[in-house]
Design a protein around this motif. Structure first.
Motif, short mmCIF file in Angstrom:
data_model
loop_
_atom_site.label_atom_id
_atom_site.label_comp_id
_atom_site.label_asym_id
_atom_site.label_seq_id
_atom_site.Cartn_x
_atom_site.Cartn_y
_atom_site.Cartn_z
N ASP A 186 0.96 -1.52 -0.43
CA ASP A 186 -0.05 -0.30 -0.09
C ASP A 186 0.84 1.49 -0.16
OD1 ASP A 186 1.06 0.10 2.69
OD2 ASP A 186 -0.62 -0.03 3.46
N GLU A 187 0.54 1.94 0.68
CA GLU A 187 1.06 3.09 0.00
C GLU A 187 2.23 4.12 0.46
OE1 GLU A 187 -4.09 4.92 -0.27
OE2 GLU A 187 -1.44 3.45 0.70
N GLY B 179 2.42 4.75 -7.27
CA GLY B 179 1.11 3.67 -7.11
C GLY B 179 1.44 2.15 -7.28
N TRP C 174 -1.56 6.59 -6.14
CA TRP C 174 -2.23 6.72 -5.59
C TRP C 174 -3.26 7.67 -5.36
CZ3 TRP C 174 -1.36 1.97 -3.53
CH2 TRP C 174 -0.75 0.92 -3.09
N ALA D 126 3.72 -2.82 -5.42
CA ALA D 126 3.71 -0.50 -4.71
C ALA D 126 5.41 -0.24 -5.83
CB ALA D 126 3.68 -0.60 -3.23
#
Length: 215
Positions: free
Chosen positions: A60-61, A85, A191, A210
């Protein structure tokens, strides 16, 4: 890439300079690359930092820490672009896409009213899938990156037709066509692109990486 796996240019129609540094956390571990013109000292510092990335399961981020890389690269030259992203692959069976159609170069005039900036890309971006409204393409999905085994989607819907689920329709149809050709369909976004992430969620796409790109 060159023979030494250094980045030369962007893998998109028209090319363009590659990012100075690309790093990705995938479901199978970390991967990173350097642009061909970085000096060995800078490469060494970035490489050492990448090797110290902690092992985490999330994609994820928070998967990558951009600040240390930005600091190192920012000392050498101004940062021109930072992009981060998720990357997705498609489930084996996808729904939707029945109303979208594949077009060839000879049919590109359907783009002229709402998607004219894509007129010159139909040949290079096959398969090129559109959703038609009154004979005009109002949403599209086409191949914008291609490797030996996989293709990546580029999606656009005219503002007047957004919010109708058309992006999901054309993306699903594009993925089926890519699979029909014996290749792997992929999808990535930033993102901050909530609409694009919503398309991935609607189609049940599976996050596999990611990524962080710094120019």
């Amino acid at each position: 890439m060159d023979d030494g796996a250094r980045l030369l240019e962007v893998n998109e129609p028209g090319g363009g300079p590659a990012p100075r540094f690309v790093i990705g956390r995938s479901s199978e571990g970390m991967l990173w690359w350097f642009r061909h013109d970085l000096d060995t000292g800078l490469i060494s510092r970035l490489d050492e930092l990448a090797r110290r990335e902690p092992e985490v399961e999330r994609l994820d981020e928070t998967s990558l820490r951009p600040d240390p890389y930005l600091e190192i690269l920012g000392r050498v030259a101004d940062l021109k672009r930072v992009w981060a992203g998720p990357a997705f692959h498609f489930p084996e069976e996808g729904a939707g896409g029945g109303a979208a159609v594949v077009i060839e170069v000879g049919q590109r005039d359907v783009l002229r009213r709402y998607c004219s900036e894509w007129l010159d890309d139909v040949s290079d971006c096959q398969p090129f899938v559109v959703f038609l409204d009154g004979g005009d393409a109002v949403s599209l999905c086409a191949t914008v990156r291609r490797s030996d085994v996989a293709e990546e989607a580029g999606v656009e819907t005219h503002p007047d037709f957004r919010g109708k689920g058309l992006a999901g329709e054309v993306t699903a149809a594009w993925a089926r066509e890519v699979r029909r050709l014996g290749r792997i369909p992929l999808y990535s976004t930033s993102w901050t692109n909530g609409a694009s992430i919503a398309v991935a969620r609607k189609l049940g796409l599976i996050r596999y990486a990611a990524t962080l790109h710094i120019t």
